[in-house]
Scaffold this motif. Structure first.
Motif, PDB file in Angstrom:
ATOM      1  N   ASP A 147      33.954  32.216  41.905  1.00 50.15           N
ATOM      2  CA  ASP A 147      34.094  30.799  42.257  1.00 50.15           C
ATOM      3  C   ASP A 147      34.219  30.628  43.771  1.00 50.15           C
ATOM      4  O   ASP A 147      33.525  29.806  44.378  1.00 50.15           O
ATOM      5  N   ALA A 148      35.102  31.428  44.378  1.00 52.70           N
ATOM      6  CA  ALA A 148      35.311  31.298  45.827  1.00 52.70           C
ATOM      7  C   ALA A 148      34.019  31.582  46.589  1.00 52.70           C
ATOM      8  O   ALA A 148      33.657  30.863  47.528  1.00 52.70           O
ATOM      9  N   LEU A 149      33.293  32.624  46.167  1.00 54.31           N
ATOM     10  CA  LEU A 149      32.068  32.993  46.874  1.00 54.31           C
ATOM     11  C   LEU A 149      30.969  31.952  46.673  1.00 54.31           C
ATOM     12  O   LEU A 149      30.226  31.623  47.601  1.00 54.31           O
ATOM     13  N   ASN A 150      30.863  31.422  45.447  1.00 55.71           N
ATOM     14  CA  ASN A 150      29.820  30.420  45.183  1.00 55.71           C
ATOM     15  C   ASN A 150      30.103  29.124  45.926  1.00 55.71           C
ATOM     16  O   ASN A 150      29.184  28.466  46.420  1.00 55.71           O
ATOM     17  N   ARG A 151      31.376  28.752  46.000  1.00 55.75           N
ATOM     18  CA  ARG A 151      31.711  27.523  46.739  1.00 55.75           C
ATOM     19  C   ARG A 151      31.384  27.683  48.224  1.00 55.75           C
ATOM     20  O   ARG A 151      30.856  26.769  48.856  1.00 55.75           O
TER      21      ARG A 151
END
Lengths: 465, 133
Positions: A147-151
């Motif tokens: 999630d953090a990387l995709n955001r």
């Protein structure tokens, strides 16, 4: 070098780095002890050492510690980079396999990725920093990391994308992840703007760990699903089912994944083997495997976890293809985890019978199917993609999804609007999806619970009959 | 076809139908937000114009005595029938869930009882083309 050996090497080096850390601490302690002892001896009254000797010992102590830190620090940096690079090879192999219809059977499984990731130690930070693009969509990597990387990637892409249609779709995606239902949080597990685009979004109540929910349901939409209509799928389908699950079982923990994939449009899907060629089937299979790996109960007595896939229309073709083309040795069976499938408005799955979903870890009695009375897929059901999932011979448990919504007048004698009614709020299809997703018994076929409804093309407001 | 409506008007209507339904209950629950949604309708869902949306509002009904839960479902069912709503689902006894639509406004509503006895009430608009405020 095989994936097993690459993963093994990465884990071994990571483990050596961890041991190095311990030895580093021991070495520092030894220097401190030696320096302390020397200072003690030099400071004894009968030795009357000059003050400069004491200072000299302190200086040596400082130099030794600095050199020790530098030397071991360099080794640690080099080793962690080596670990990160080896892990990146695994990520790349897994990615290639997930996008290839006849994927490399030696490619690391999501289970393998997860196990190796958890052994990386401080090299995890290096992987995140240097291989984010490979990590962000890799099944088996923890949800919160993805999630953090995709955001972050989405924010960068929004800054750099100039093509207006792409920007529009990315903004739409950003809006969707920024506006979860009250009390819920969204996790962006994957997205792609290229082609028709895709987005995989997990939504869960804020007090539920995205990997710890007892019940996780995956919505795989049907024809024409794409990034363009991501909001409709996530809010209009995923959120509807999640809300119904929460309403029916407020004390249990749930999450819903909306798997927005670049589905063929209605007529594109009629081409033989359209779903084999797209490369989407192995990707879905790996995703489901990763979801299972992330959700394996840590307590062996906990056997209450359930993953349910609600596959609508062409989504059922995709799921069936994922099962049919799945390497048999890579079943999705995980200890303490049950899987269910709900085929909604499906004309066929390319499978012969419900038990063929076994390769995805689904028992025949956990395959459910429902089609609305007015759904025109009935006209082609069983003709193109194997037996109808709603036939006796297929063997799924048939559930009531109501009559659906008829559009008048019919076109060429066939009722129009192929997917009507399933996703309307409070529909029987959503109610049954929630019941199945909660491990409960659904409302069976021909229960008489739902009533008829008709939409007229001349006046498209629903008119109940 | 439904005329273009203002967002505020649609929201007011959703809150109004909820308020009226609550008045029919034999209990005075404490409302806790459950749903606050707005999403575009499925392309072919109603033949409505592109960009038509469905607006939803919903609440958990906290503080209802366990002995009154079943009466609440009966009461709302009676109320909907009395005011001319069409019942679109009555899933009892498999699950305590009832849903209805107001044929005049096409607003829908549902009442559910969770497996722990918690009540929830949701209202949603038909697919509507929203105009500028």
């Amino acid at each position: 070098m095989t994936s097993d050996r690459i993963g093994g090497s990465a884990a071994q080096i990571a483990s050596a780095v961890a041991r190095l850390d311990q030895q580093h601490e021991s070495a520092r302690a030894a220097v401190e002890s030696l320096a302390g002892r020397l200072a003690e001896i030099l400071g004894m009254p009968d030795r009357s050492a000059e003050a400069s000797w004491v200072a000299r010992v302190q200086e040596m102590r400082a130099v030794l510690l600095i050199r020790l830190d530098e030397e071991l620090g360099t080794i640690r940096v080099v080793a962690n980079r080596e670990v990160a690079d080896l892990f990146a090879v695994l990520l790349l192999t897994a990615r290639t396999a997930a996008r290839t219809p006849d994927g490399n059977s030696d490619a690391p499984t999501a289970r393998h990725i997860r196990a190796t990731w958890s052994q990386l130690g401080e090299a995890q930070a290096v992987v995140v920093r240097e291989h984010a693009a490979l990590l962000r969509d890799c099944d088996g990597v923890p949800v919160e990391v993805r999630d953090a990387l995709n955001r972050a990637s989405l924010a960068d892409e929004l800054d750099s994308t100039k093509k207006s249609s792409d920007r529009r779709r990315l903004k739409r995606l950003q809006e969707v992840i920024d506006t979860p239902p009250p009390g819920c949080r969204r996790y962006l597990l994957d997205y792609e703007v290229r082609g028709r685009g895709r987005a995989v979004i997990l939504t869960a109540p804020e007090d539920v760990s995205p990997e710890g929910a007892e019940f996780c349901l995956v919505v795989v939409p049907g024809a024409s699903s794409s990034l363009r209509n991501v909001r409709m799928h996530v809010v209009g389908k995923g959120d509807e089912v999640l809300e119904m699950m929460r309403r029916l079982s407020p004390k249990s923990s749930q999450c819903v994944v909306t798997y927005v994939w670049p589905s063929p449009r209605l007529f594109e899907g009629l081409v033989e083997r359209a779903f084999d060629r797209s490369g989407e089937a192995p990707r879905l299979r790996r995703f489901l495997e990763g979801l299972g790996v992330a959700r394996q109960p840590s307590d062996s007595n906990d056997d209450g976890r359930l993953i349910t896939v609600v596959a609508h229309s062409y989504g059922a073709n995709l799921l069936g293809t994922a099962a049919r083309t799945s390497p048999p040795e890579r079943g999705l069976k995980h200890k303490g985890l049950r899987r269910r499938v709900f085929l909604l408005g499906s004309s066929g799955t390319t499978l012969d019978r419900a038990s063929d979903f076994g390769v995805l870890g689904v028992a025949p009695e956990d395959v459910y199917s429902g089609v609305a009375t007015y759904d025109p897929v009935r006209a082609v059901s069983g003709a193109l993609y194997g037996p109808s999932p709603n036939s006796e011979e297929f063997g799924a448990v048939r559930v009531d999804v109501g009559p659906g919504t008829r559009i008048d007048p019919p076109a060429l004698g066939v009722p129009r609007a192929h997917t009507l009614g399933y996703w309307a709020p409070d529909s029987l299809a959503i109610l049954n999806a929630a019941l199945i997703g909660l491990g409960k018994d659904p409302i069976p076929k021909q229960s008489g619970v739902g009533v008829d409804s008709v939409v007229s093309r001349r006046d498209p407001s629903p008119e109940l009959t | 076809m439904k005329p273009v409506a203002l967002r505020a008007t649609v929201l007011e209507e959703a809150e109004r139908v909820i308020k009226e339904a609550l008045a029919a209950l034999p209990a005075a629950p404490i409302l806790r937000p459950l749903r606050q949604s707005e999403h575009e309708c499925e392309d072919a869902e109603t033949g409505a114009p592109d960009g038509s949306v469905r607006v939803g509002r919903g609440y958990w009904l906290d503080g209802v005595d366990g002995n009154l839960v079943s009466s609440c479902v009966d009461a709302i069912f009676r109320y909907w029938t009395a005011v001319g709503f069409r019942i679109i689902s009555d899933a009892r006894p498999t699950v305590m869930f009832v849903a209805a639509v107001d044929p005049a406004t096409l607003f829908g509503m549902s009442l559910a009882v969770g497996d722990d006895g918690t009540l929830s009430l949701v209202a949603f608009s038909p697919c509507t083309e929203l105009g500028e405020e």
